[in-house]
Design an enzyme around this catalytic site. Structure first.
Site, PDB file in Angstrom:
ATOM      1  N   ASN A  66     -12.651  -1.895  -5.394  1.00 37.56           N
ATOM      2  CA  ASN A  66     -12.377  -2.463  -6.711  1.00 37.56           C
ATOM      3  C   ASN A  66     -13.563  -3.332  -7.148  1.00 37.56           C
ATOM      4  O   ASN A  66     -13.840  -4.353  -6.532  1.00 37.56           O
ATOM      5  CB  ASN A  66     -11.094  -3.307  -6.631  1.00 37.56           C
ATOM      6  CG  ASN A  66     -10.800  -4.059  -7.904  1.00 37.56           C
ATOM      7  OD1 ASN A  66     -11.404  -3.834  -8.942  1.00 37.56           O
ATOM      8  ND2 ASN A  66      -9.846  -4.968  -7.816  1.00 37.56           N
ATOM      9  N   TYR A 126       0.844  -1.185   0.000  1.00 34.69           N
ATOM     10  CA  TYR A 126       0.000   0.000   0.000  1.00 34.69           C
ATOM     11  C   TYR A 126       0.886   1.243   0.000  1.00 34.69           C
ATOM     12  O   TYR A 126       0.637   2.196  -0.737  1.00 34.69           O
ATOM     13  CB  TYR A 126      -0.907   0.017   1.238  1.00 34.69           C
ATOM     14  CG  TYR A 126      -1.897  -1.125   1.297  1.00 34.69           C
ATOM     15  CD1 TYR A 126      -3.033  -1.135   0.498  1.00 34.69           C
ATOM     16  CD2 TYR A 126      -1.700  -2.194   2.166  1.00 34.69           C
ATOM     17  CE1 TYR A 126      -3.942  -2.182   0.560  1.00 34.69           C
ATOM     18  CE2 TYR A 126      -2.591  -3.242   2.242  1.00 34.69           C
ATOM     19  CZ  TYR A 126      -3.715  -3.232   1.431  1.00 34.69           C
ATOM     20  OH  TYR A 126      -4.607  -4.276   1.495  1.00 34.69           O
ATOM     21  N   CYS A 173      -6.312  -6.647  -6.940  1.00 29.68           N
ATOM     22  CA  CYS A 173      -6.133  -5.977  -5.648  1.00 29.68           C
ATOM     23  C   CYS A 173      -5.524  -6.921  -4.618  1.00 29.68           C
ATOM     24  O   CYS A 173      -4.915  -6.461  -3.644  1.00 29.68           O
ATOM     25  CB  CYS A 173      -7.446  -5.385  -5.151  1.00 29.68           C
ATOM     26  SG  CYS A 173      -8.827  -6.533  -5.132  1.00 29.68           S
ATOM     27  N   HIS A 174      -5.643  -8.228  -4.838  1.00 30.97           N
ATOM     28  CA  HIS A 174      -5.035  -9.193  -3.913  1.00 30.97           C
ATOM     29  C   HIS A 174      -3.507  -9.111  -3.927  1.00 30.97           C
ATOM     30  O   HIS A 174      -2.864  -9.580  -3.000  1.00 30.97           O
ATOM     31  CB  HIS A 174      -5.498 -10.626  -4.242  1.00 30.97           C
ATOM     32  CG  HIS A 174      -5.177 -11.057  -5.635  1.00 30.97           C
ATOM     33  ND1 HIS A 174      -5.980 -10.722  -6.718  1.00 30.97           N
ATOM     34  CD2 HIS A 174      -4.141 -11.771  -6.138  1.00 30.97           C
ATOM     35  CE1 HIS A 174      -5.453 -11.232  -7.816  1.00 30.97           C
ATOM     36  NE2 HIS A 174      -4.337 -11.869  -7.493  1.00 30.97           N
ATOM     37  N   GLU A 183      -0.950 -17.768  -7.825  1.00 33.69           N
ATOM     38  CA  GLU A 183      -0.127 -16.993  -8.756  1.00 33.69           C
ATOM     39  C   GLU A 183       1.365 -17.278  -8.578  1.00 33.69           C
ATOM     40  O   GLU A 183       2.111 -17.294  -9.558  1.00 33.69           O
ATOM     41  CB  GLU A 183      -0.425 -15.505  -8.600  1.00 33.69           C
ATOM     42  CG  GLU A 183      -1.811 -15.168  -9.108  1.00 33.69           C
ATOM     43  CD  GLU A 183      -2.113 -13.690  -9.091  1.00 33.69           C
ATOM     44  OE1 GLU A 183      -1.290 -12.896  -8.582  1.00 33.69           O
ATOM     45  OE2 GLU A 183      -3.181 -13.321  -9.598  1.00 33.69           O
TER      46      GLU A 183
END
Length: 169
Positions: A124, A103, A132-133, A160
């Site tokens: 979002n 952030y 956003c994750h 991911e």
């Protein structure tokens, strides 16, 4: 008039199309309008199957993503938000699959504050597609507004990381 969620989802607009798909994270409902993807929602009541090429392509790409065959998305998007939120969302799309940003880092990049970045993440309308994750706290994971909260965020990040470790077909 309808609930605020119904309004946000375009329930009162006949031009909004919806498609519900199954995913490893539960049912996801995609919404589109005017040729662009506008929302991805978790476990909405009912199932939707509107015919729409944007929704069909989004469903195809999401299935590839969950199968570990696609690290990102190439879709026409029209998320509703403020100019600032759209700047944050555009920055999130640039975070590579398997990587994270903080952030604070995004706040410095956009000349803003970490709390404002977190607020934009929480608003979002296209989670997963606008990743956003991939935004985490400097000391910890931060939050996640999707169904399942941090459990879902962990699943997406681990998924991911596994994709990034192996060549994508």
């Amino acid at each position: 008039m309808g609930s605020p969620d119904a309004k946000r989802l375009g329930a009162e607009r006949p031009d909004v199309k919806r498609l519900t798909i199954d995913s490893p994270l539960g049912k996801l409902t995609l919404s589109s309008s005017a040729g662009g993807l506008t929302a991805l929602d978790w476990n909405l009541a009912g199932s939707h199957a509107d015919a729409d090429p944007v929704l069909e392509e989004a469903a195809r790409q999401l299935h590839q993503y969950f199968a570990g065959e696609r690290p990102g998305f190439d879709l026409p998007m029209q998320p509703h938000g403020t100019l600032f939120q759209k700047r944050v969302w555009a920055a999130m799309v640039e975070i590579p699959c398997g990587k994270t940003a903080t952030y604070g880092g995004l706040a410095r990049q956009l000349e803003s504050a970490p709390r404002a970045i977190g607020g934009a993440c929480g608003r979002n309308p296209l989670p997963i597609v606008i990743p956003c994750h991939r935004v985490v706290a400097g000391a910890g994971k931060g939050g996640y507004s999707g169904l399942g909260g941090l459990t879902t965020k962990d699943w997406l990040l681990n998924h991911e990381m596994a994709m990034a470790a192996e060549p994508v077909a």
